[in-house]
Design a protein around this motif. Sequence first.
Motif, PDB file in Angstrom:
ATOM      1  N   ASN A 108      21.441  55.819  84.551  1.00 55.72           N
ATOM      2  CA  ASN A 108      20.504  56.764  85.146  1.00 55.72           C
ATOM      3  C   ASN A 108      19.091  56.201  85.162  1.00 55.72           C
ATOM      4  N   ARG A 109      18.679  55.547  84.065  1.00 55.94           N
ATOM      5  CA  ARG A 109      17.332  54.972  84.039  1.00 55.94           C
ATOM      6  C   ARG A 109      17.197  53.857  85.077  1.00 55.94           C
ATOM      7  N   LEU A 110      18.215  53.016  85.187  1.00 59.03           N
ATOM      8  CA  LEU A 110      18.172  51.941  86.188  1.00 59.03           C
ATOM      9  C   LEU A 110      18.075  52.519  87.602  1.00 59.03           C
ATOM     10  N   ALA A 111      18.801  53.600  87.851  1.00 57.29           N
ATOM     11  CA  ALA A 111      18.728  54.235  89.168  1.00 57.29           C
ATOM     12  C   ALA A 111      17.321  54.742  89.442  1.00 57.29           C
ATOM     13  N   LEU A 112      16.747  55.447  88.486  1.00 56.86           N
ATOM     14  CA  LEU A 112      15.394  55.982  88.661  1.00 56.86           C
ATOM     15  C   LEU A 112      14.380  54.859  88.844  1.00 56.86           C
ATOM     16  N   ASP A 113      14.506  53.814  88.036  1.00 55.36           N
ATOM     17  CA  ASP A 113      13.582  52.681  88.144  1.00 55.36           C
ATOM     18  C   ASP A 113      13.663  52.040  89.522  1.00 55.36           C
ATOM     19  N   ASN A 114      14.875  51.875  90.022  1.00 54.80           N
ATOM     20  CA  ASN A 114      15.043  51.206  91.305  1.00 54.80           C
ATOM     21  C   ASN A 114      14.639  52.093  92.481  1.00 54.80           C
ATOM     22  N   PHE A 115      14.834  53.404  92.373  1.00 54.71           N
ATOM     23  CA  PHE A 115      14.306  54.295  93.409  1.00 54.71           C
ATOM     24  C   PHE A 115      12.784  54.192  93.439  1.00 54.71           C
ATOM     25  N   GLU A 116      12.167  54.240  92.268  1.00 56.71           N
ATOM     26  CA  GLU A 116      10.704  54.200  92.190  1.00 56.71           C
ATOM     27  C   GLU A 116      10.158  52.912  92.807  1.00 56.71           C
ATOM     28  N   GLN A 117      10.792  51.797  92.506  1.00 52.87           N
ATOM     29  CA  GLN A 117      10.316  50.529  93.039  1.00 52.87           C
ATOM     30  C   GLN A 117      10.575  50.417  94.529  1.00 52.87           C
ATOM     31  N   ALA A 118      11.724  50.902  94.975  1.00 56.91           N
ATOM     32  CA  ALA A 118      12.046  50.843  96.401  1.00 56.91           C
ATOM     33  C   ALA A 118      11.086  51.694  97.222  1.00 56.91           C
ATOM     34  N   TYR A 119      10.675  52.849  96.696  1.00 60.38           N
ATOM     35  CA  TYR A 119       9.695  53.666  97.398  1.00 60.38           C
ATOM     36  C   TYR A 119       8.413  52.865  97.653  1.00 60.38           C
ATOM     37  N   LYS A 120       7.997  52.095  96.654  1.00 58.91           N
ATOM     38  CA  LYS A 120       6.774  51.296  96.796  1.00 58.91           C
ATOM     39  C   LYS A 120       6.945  50.189  97.835  1.00 58.91           C
ATOM     40  N   ASN A 121       8.144  49.627  97.894  1.00 58.75           N
ATOM     41  CA  ASN A 121       8.358  48.465  98.759  1.00 58.75           C
ATOM     42  C   ASN A 121       8.752  48.822 100.185  1.00 58.75           C
ATOM     43  N   VAL A 122       9.616  49.856 100.354  1.00 64.87           N
ATOM     44  CA  VAL A 122      10.119  50.169 101.700  1.00 64.87           C
ATOM     45  C   VAL A 122       9.970  51.638 102.072  1.00 64.87           C
ATOM     46  N   GLU A 153      13.281  62.093  78.308  1.00 69.61           N
ATOM     47  CA  GLU A 153      12.079  61.615  78.993  1.00 69.61           C
ATOM     48  C   GLU A 153      12.341  61.227  80.442  1.00 69.61           C
ATOM     49  N   ASP A 154      13.607  60.987  80.796  1.00 68.87           N
ATOM     50  CA  ASP A 154      13.925  60.612  82.175  1.00 68.87           C
ATOM     51  C   ASP A 154      14.215  61.815  83.061  1.00 68.87           C
ATOM     52  N   ILE A 155      14.576  62.949  82.482  1.00 72.03           N
ATOM     53  CA  ILE A 155      14.900  64.122  83.305  1.00 72.03           C
ATOM     54  C   ILE A 155      13.733  64.521  84.211  1.00 72.03           C
ATOM     55  N   PRO A 156      12.479  64.578  83.733  1.00 72.03           N
ATOM     56  CA  PRO A 156      11.378  64.932  84.641  1.00 72.03           C
ATOM     57  C   PRO A 156      11.203  63.966  85.803  1.00 72.03           C
ATOM     58  N   ARG A 157      11.671  62.748  85.671  1.00 73.27           N
ATOM     59  CA  ARG A 157      11.516  61.766  86.744  1.00 73.27           C
ATOM     60  C   ARG A 157      12.337  62.134  87.973  1.00 73.27           C
ATOM     61  N   PHE A 158      13.417  62.903  87.800  1.00 75.22           N
ATOM     62  CA  PHE A 158      14.185  63.372  88.951  1.00 75.22           C
ATOM     63  C   PHE A 158      13.277  64.167  89.885  1.00 75.22           C
ATOM     64  N   LYS A 159      12.474  65.058  89.302  1.00 69.14           N
ATOM     65  CA  LYS A 159      11.557  65.875  90.101  1.00 69.14           C
ATOM     66  C   LYS A 159      10.439  65.017  90.685  1.00 69.14           C
ATOM     67  N   GLN A 160       9.887  64.129  89.877  1.00 66.79           N
ATOM     68  CA  GLN A 160       8.777  63.288  90.330  1.00 66.79           C
ATOM     69  C   GLN A 160       9.187  62.376  91.485  1.00 66.79           C
ATOM     70  N   LEU A 161      10.421  61.912  91.452  1.00 65.41           N
ATOM     71  CA  LEU A 161      10.906  60.970  92.462  1.00 65.41           C
ATOM     72  C   LEU A 161      11.691  61.646  93.578  1.00 65.41           C
ATOM     73  N   ASN A 162      11.746  62.980  93.544  1.00 63.30           N
ATOM     74  CA  ASN A 162      12.429  63.740  94.594  1.00 63.30           C
ATOM     75  C   ASN A 162      13.920  63.406  94.649  1.00 63.30           C
ATOM     76  N   ILE A 163      14.530  63.287  93.482  1.00 63.82           N
ATOM     77  CA  ILE A 163      15.946  62.951  93.382  1.00 63.82           C
ATOM     78  C   ILE A 163      16.765  64.218  93.163  1.00 63.82           C
ATOM     79  N   ILE A 164      17.818  64.366  93.938  1.00 64.81           N
ATOM     80  CA  ILE A 164      18.752  65.479  93.770  1.00 64.81           C
ATOM     81  C   ILE A 164      19.753  65.122  92.679  1.00 64.81           C
ATOM     82  N   ALA A 165      20.044  66.068  91.803  1.00 62.42           N
ATOM     83  CA  ALA A 165      21.079  65.885  90.787  1.00 62.42           C
ATOM     84  C   ALA A 165      22.390  66.410  91.347  1.00 62.42           C
TER      85      ALA A 165
END
Length: 551
Positions: free
Chosen positions: A363-377, A395-407
Amino acid sequence: MRRIVLILITLMITETGGIGLAQAEPTLVHNVQGYHILPEQGLSRFSVLVFDNGKVLESGDNALLEKYPQAEKIDGQGNTLLPGLTDAHGHILELGENLLKVDVRGSQSAAQAAQQVAEFATAHPQQDWVTGHGWNQVLWPDKNYPTAAQLDKTISDSPVFLTRVDVHAAWVNSKALELAGIDKNTPDPQGGQILRDDNGQPTGVLIDNAMGLVSTLLPEQTEQSLNLALNTASEHLLSLGITSVHDAGITQQQAEFYRQQDKAGELSLRIYAMLAASDPQLAQMLEQGPFSSQDDMLVIRSVKGFGDGALGSRGAAMLAPYSDQPHHHGLMVTAEEKLPALFEQVLGHGFQFNFHAIGDKANRLALDNFEQAYKNVGGKALRHRIEHAQVVTLEDIPRFKQLNIIASMQPVHATSDMNMAGDRIGTERLKGAYAWQRFLQQGTVLAAGSDFPVELVNPFHGLHAAVTRQNHKGEPLDGWLPSQRMTLEQALRAFTLDAAYAAHQEQVLGNLTEGKWADFILVDQDIFEVPPERLWQTRALQTWVAGERQD
C-alpha cells in the motif's frame, strides 16, 4: 442476449398522410419498498418506479399511478426494490471457469479435498487436466499446507492444479510437477515461492508467481470456452442481484472477446473491464485508448496493477516481518523497481490505475508511486484506486484522501480473514486493517466488491459482513474489530453509487434517478427492517438491466 430496448415502434399514417411513429407506453413498477442513495441527501425511499426505453423516468409515490395511467403496470407485491448491485472487484471469466471446475471450498481437510478431486476426475474423464479452486488450509484441523503426496494417493495419472481460496497459491500433484519440470534444483521465480520440505524437495504448493510454472501448461482459452465461461458467470451473477462488475484484470485476448460480445449485443451484464498490467500487449492496448459502448454495457478505461500476494499465504508485502513467521516480509509480485515506469505509463495514457495492494508495504509503495507519477505525468483526477487496501499503516490512511485514491475493498475479506489476521500481523497492525470507517470518516470513497471467485459472489454476504463484521453464525458476538463496521446506508452506497463513481459511471448508474439506466432488483426481505444478522439470507427475486428482466 442483451435486453431488447423497450420501445415498440410502429408505422402509422398521420392525419396529413405522412409517416409517423407510435411509441409504447412506459413501464411502472408499484407496490414496492424502494431504496436508493442520493448523492447529497443519502438514503431515499419510494414506492413506485417508472422507466421507458431502458432508462428511469422518475421514482416516487402512488401519485405516479395517476400521472402515467397508460403505463404497463407491474405489481411488486410489497417486495423491496434496490438499484442493481455492483461488484467493484471480481473476475468474471475466472468465475465462469470455476463454476465448471471442482470446488473444494467446503473441504474439511486435505484428504477430503483430494477425494473430491478424484471423484470429479472420474466424472469428467474427457479432461486432460483436473483443475479446481477453494482450498484453505487455515480452516483445516492441522492448518498445514497440503502436499502433492496427498493428492497422489487419490489421483496420480492426471495432472492436478488447484488454486487456493485467495488465488495466490496453487496445490498440485506430482504429475503436474513432473510435467512442469519442477524439482529440487528449480529456483524460485521472482515474486514467487516453491514450498519445499526439509530436503529441499517441492512439496506441491506454489505461491504467487511460482504458480505460473504450472499454469502455463493448462489448456489455452478458446472462443468457445470463453463464451461458456461468460454465459455461466453472467447467469450466476444476475441471479444474485449483481448487474455490473468491475472485472479486475483481463488479457488482450479477453478484451477483444468482450468487444466482440458487445458488438454482437450478447452482453447481459455490465462490465467495467481493467486491462491486466502483466499482459505483454499492455502498451498496444493503451495505445488503443479508452473504450465505452453507447449503452454502457462495456467500458474499458482502466488498468489492473499487481502489487503483492495475499495475507493467508503470507504473500502480502509487509514493512515488518510477519508476527507468526519472523524474518518473512511477504513478496511483491511486480518488482519494486518496475513500479515507477508502470505507473507513469498507465497515467500518461489517461487510464485509471487500479493497483492490488494488501500488505502495508504494498500500500505504501502504491501511494508513493501515485504521488510521484502525479508530479511527472499528472492524472490525479482519473479516480485511481487501490484494490483491497487491507492492511494500511495509520499514517498512510490519510494519504488516500490527499492523493484522491479510492479504496476498493471487499467486506467479506474481513470475515474470512478474521480467524488468522491477528496471528499474521499482530494487534498493533490490525488498527489499520480492514479499516472501513477510518477511510469513510475522512471522506475517502469506498467501492465494495467480493473478489469472486476468491470469495462467494453473493452481494448480500458482503452487505452482512460490512454491517456486522460477523460470520453467518453471528461470531464473534460483537463483531470483529467492531469500530470499523459500516452502517447499512454506507454499505449500500459502497455497492451502488460509490461503486459507480469508482468506474466514472455515477451519471448513468448507481441509483434510480431520472435519466439513469433502469437497472434494479426485487428482493425477498426489506434489508432496512430485518435484523442485521439476517442480511446475508436476502435473495434476489428479479433482476432487471436497462428495463429488461434478466432472470
